[in-house]
Design an enzyme around this catalytic site. Structure first.
Site, PDB file in Angstrom:
ATOM      1  N   LYS A  24       2.373  -5.348 -15.984  1.00 32.88           N
ATOM      2  CA  LYS A  24       3.742  -4.987 -15.609  1.00 32.88           C
ATOM      3  C   LYS A  24       4.758  -5.750 -16.492  1.00 32.88           C
ATOM      4  CE  LYS A  24       2.627  -3.911 -10.784  1.00 32.88           C
ATOM      5  NZ  LYS A  24       3.049  -4.101  -9.373  1.00 32.88           N
ATOM      6  N   TYR A  35       4.558   6.066  -8.619  1.00 31.37           N
ATOM      7  CA  TYR A  35       4.677   5.411  -7.317  1.00 31.37           C
ATOM      8  C   TYR A  35       5.022   6.405  -6.201  1.00 31.37           C
ATOM      9  CZ  TYR A  35       4.323   0.638  -9.213  1.00 31.37           C
ATOM     10  OH  TYR A  35       3.868  -0.532  -9.762  1.00 31.37           O
ATOM     11  N   PHE A  95      11.167  -0.407  -0.278  1.00 26.98           N
ATOM     12  CA  PHE A  95      11.229  -1.073  -1.585  1.00 26.98           C
ATOM     13  C   PHE A  95      10.993  -0.114  -2.754  1.00 26.98           C
ATOM     14  CE2 PHE A  95       6.996  -1.724   0.265  1.00 26.98           C
ATOM     15  CZ  PHE A  95       6.158  -1.212  -0.723  1.00 26.98           C
ATOM     16  N   ARG A 145     -10.062  -4.485  -9.180  1.00 26.84           N
ATOM     17  CA  ARG A 145      -9.206  -4.859  -8.044  1.00 26.84           C
ATOM     18  C   ARG A 145      -9.564  -6.273  -7.563  1.00 26.84           C
ATOM     19  NH1 ARG A 145      -4.875  -1.755  -6.177  1.00 26.84           N
ATOM     20  NH2 ARG A 145      -5.426  -2.325  -4.045  1.00 26.84           N
ATOM     21  N   THR A 200      -2.538  -8.082  -3.444  1.00 25.47           N
ATOM     22  CA  THR A 200      -1.227  -7.603  -3.930  1.00 25.47           C
ATOM     23  C   THR A 200      -0.175  -8.704  -3.876  1.00 25.47           C
ATOM     24  OG1 THR A 200      -1.777  -5.414  -3.105  1.00 25.47           O
ATOM     25  CG2 THR A 200       0.536  -5.815  -3.590  1.00 25.47           C
ATOM     26  N   ARG A 232      -3.669 -12.357 -10.159  1.00 21.64           N
ATOM     27  CA  ARG A 232      -2.447 -12.621  -9.388  1.00 21.64           C
ATOM     28  C   ARG A 232      -2.456 -14.020  -8.771  1.00 21.64           C
ATOM     29  NH1 ARG A 232      -2.861  -6.736  -6.708  1.00 21.64           N
ATOM     30  NH2 ARG A 232      -1.487  -5.548  -8.109  1.00 21.64           N
ATOM     31  N   ASN A 255       4.084  -8.986  -9.600  1.00 23.19           N
ATOM     32  CA  ASN A 255       2.703  -9.447  -9.419  1.00 23.19           C
ATOM     33  C   ASN A 255       1.820  -9.131 -10.627  1.00 23.19           C
ATOM     34  OD1 ASN A 255       2.513  -6.739  -8.990  1.00 23.19           O
ATOM     35  ND2 ASN A 255       1.535  -6.858  -6.983  1.00 23.19           N
ATOM     36  N   HIS A 287      -0.975  -3.897 -12.338  1.00 25.64           N
ATOM     37  CA  HIS A 287      -1.285  -2.794 -11.409  1.00 25.64           C
ATOM     38  C   HIS A 287      -2.675  -2.283 -11.745  1.00 25.64           C
ATOM     39  CE1 HIS A 287      -1.027   1.008  -9.228  1.00 25.64           C
ATOM     40  NE2 HIS A 287      -1.618   1.516 -10.291  1.00 25.64           N
ATOM     41  N   GLU A 326      -3.678   8.568 -12.275  1.00 24.93           N
ATOM     42  CA  GLU A 326      -2.869   7.641 -13.072  1.00 24.93           C
ATOM     43  C   GLU A 326      -3.245   7.696 -14.565  1.00 24.93           C
ATOM     44  OE1 GLU A 326      -3.430   4.000 -10.840  1.00 24.93           O
ATOM     45  OE2 GLU A 326      -2.131   4.719  -9.224  1.00 24.93           O
TER      46      GLU A 326
HETATM   47  P1  CMP Z   1       1.159  -2.056  -7.240  1.00 19.06           P
HETATM   48  O1  CMP Z   1      -0.310  -2.257  -7.219  1.00 19.06           O
HETATM   49  O2  CMP Z   1       1.803  -1.818  -8.544  1.00 19.06           O
HETATM   50  O3  CMP Z   1       1.498  -0.830  -6.271  1.00 19.06           O
HETATM   51  C1  CMP Z   1       2.582  -0.807  -5.401  1.00 19.06           C
HETATM   52  C2  CMP Z   1       3.428  -2.006  -5.553  1.00 19.06           C
HETATM   53  O4  CMP Z   1       4.396  -2.179  -4.560  1.00 19.06           O
HETATM   54  C3  CMP Z   1       2.591  -3.248  -5.453  1.00 19.06           C
HETATM   55  O5  CMP Z   1       1.819  -3.362  -6.603  1.00 19.06           O
HETATM   56  C4  CMP Z   1       3.636  -4.336  -5.249  1.00 19.06           C
HETATM   57  O6  CMP Z   1       4.065  -4.896  -6.477  1.00 19.06           O
HETATM   58  C5  CMP Z   1       4.781  -3.535  -4.633  1.00 19.06           C
HETATM   59  N1  CMP Z   1       5.086  -3.988  -3.280  1.00 19.06           N
HETATM   60  C6  CMP Z   1       4.285  -3.948  -2.219  1.00 19.06           C
HETATM   61  N2  CMP Z   1       4.936  -4.428  -1.141  1.00 19.06           N
HETATM   62  C7  CMP Z   1       6.183  -4.761  -1.550  1.00 19.06           C
HETATM   63  C8  CMP Z   1       7.336  -5.301  -0.915  1.00 19.06           C
HETATM   64  N3  CMP Z   1       7.306  -5.614   0.384  1.00 19.06           N
HETATM   65  N4  CMP Z   1       8.431  -5.500  -1.660  1.00 19.06           N
HETATM   66  C9  CMP Z   1       8.464  -5.173  -2.978  1.00 19.06           C
HETATM   67  N5  CMP Z   1       7.392  -4.657  -3.641  1.00 19.06           N
HETATM   68  C10 CMP Z   1       6.278  -4.459  -2.925  1.00 19.06           C
END
Ligand code: CMP
Length: 143
Positions: free
Chosen positions: A9, A49, A57, A85, A91, A102, A112, A115, A126
């Protein structure tokens, strides 16, 4: 052979973590079959997304992933979706184990670092969203 979509990211690119992240998957024994540094458009971000569209969010997610270049990759190998994963960690970096990407580098749940596809269906979706068929290679490792 199974394939997954992984993406460093914008925070990971800014913090010079591309090499470190690629090295972890190479050392694990997975094979890189596609990669590019790219700017994600609003349209691609909203598509990627899409499943989070109703979440509070969602706007933040799209703003962040389009805020700077990402490093998009396709990796191949046995059980690569699940193993990647595991290597990425939870996450929320606060819950990610040390030794995971992470756990070692993540800061906040939004920033984080990486992805990764969470199922065979999302991997296929994807990969097709980010890569054209001719951008992926198929090769055998030399002995
Ligand atoms: P990702 O695996 O890219 O897929 C969805 C993303 O949503 C996840 O990683 C997080 O970075 C993001 N995410 C999940 N929960 C929250 C939250 N509460 N606030 C902001 N971002 C979030």
């Amino acid at each position: 052979m199974e394939k997954t979509f992984l993406m460093v990211k914008p925070d990971g690119v800014q913090r010079n973590l591309i090499g470190e992240i690629v090295a972890r998957f190479e050392q694990k024994g997975f094979q890189l079959v596609g990669a590019k540094l790219m700017q994600v458009s609003d349209e691609l971000a909203e598509n990627h997304y899409g499943e989070h569209k109703e979440r509070p969010f969602f706007g933040e997610l799209v703003d962040f992933i389009t805020s700077g270049p990402v490093f998009a990759m396709v990796w191949e190998g046995e059980d690569v979706i699940k193993t990647a994963r595991t290597m990425m960690g939870a996450t929320n970096p606060a819950e990610a184990q040390p030794g995971t990407i992470r756990g070692d580098f993540g800061v906040t749940i939004g920033k984080n670092v990486i992805h990764g596809s969470d199922s065979p269906e999302s991997a296929e979706r994807e990969i097709n969203l980010f890569f054209k068929e001719e951008e992926l290679v198929s090769y055998k490792k030399q002995d």
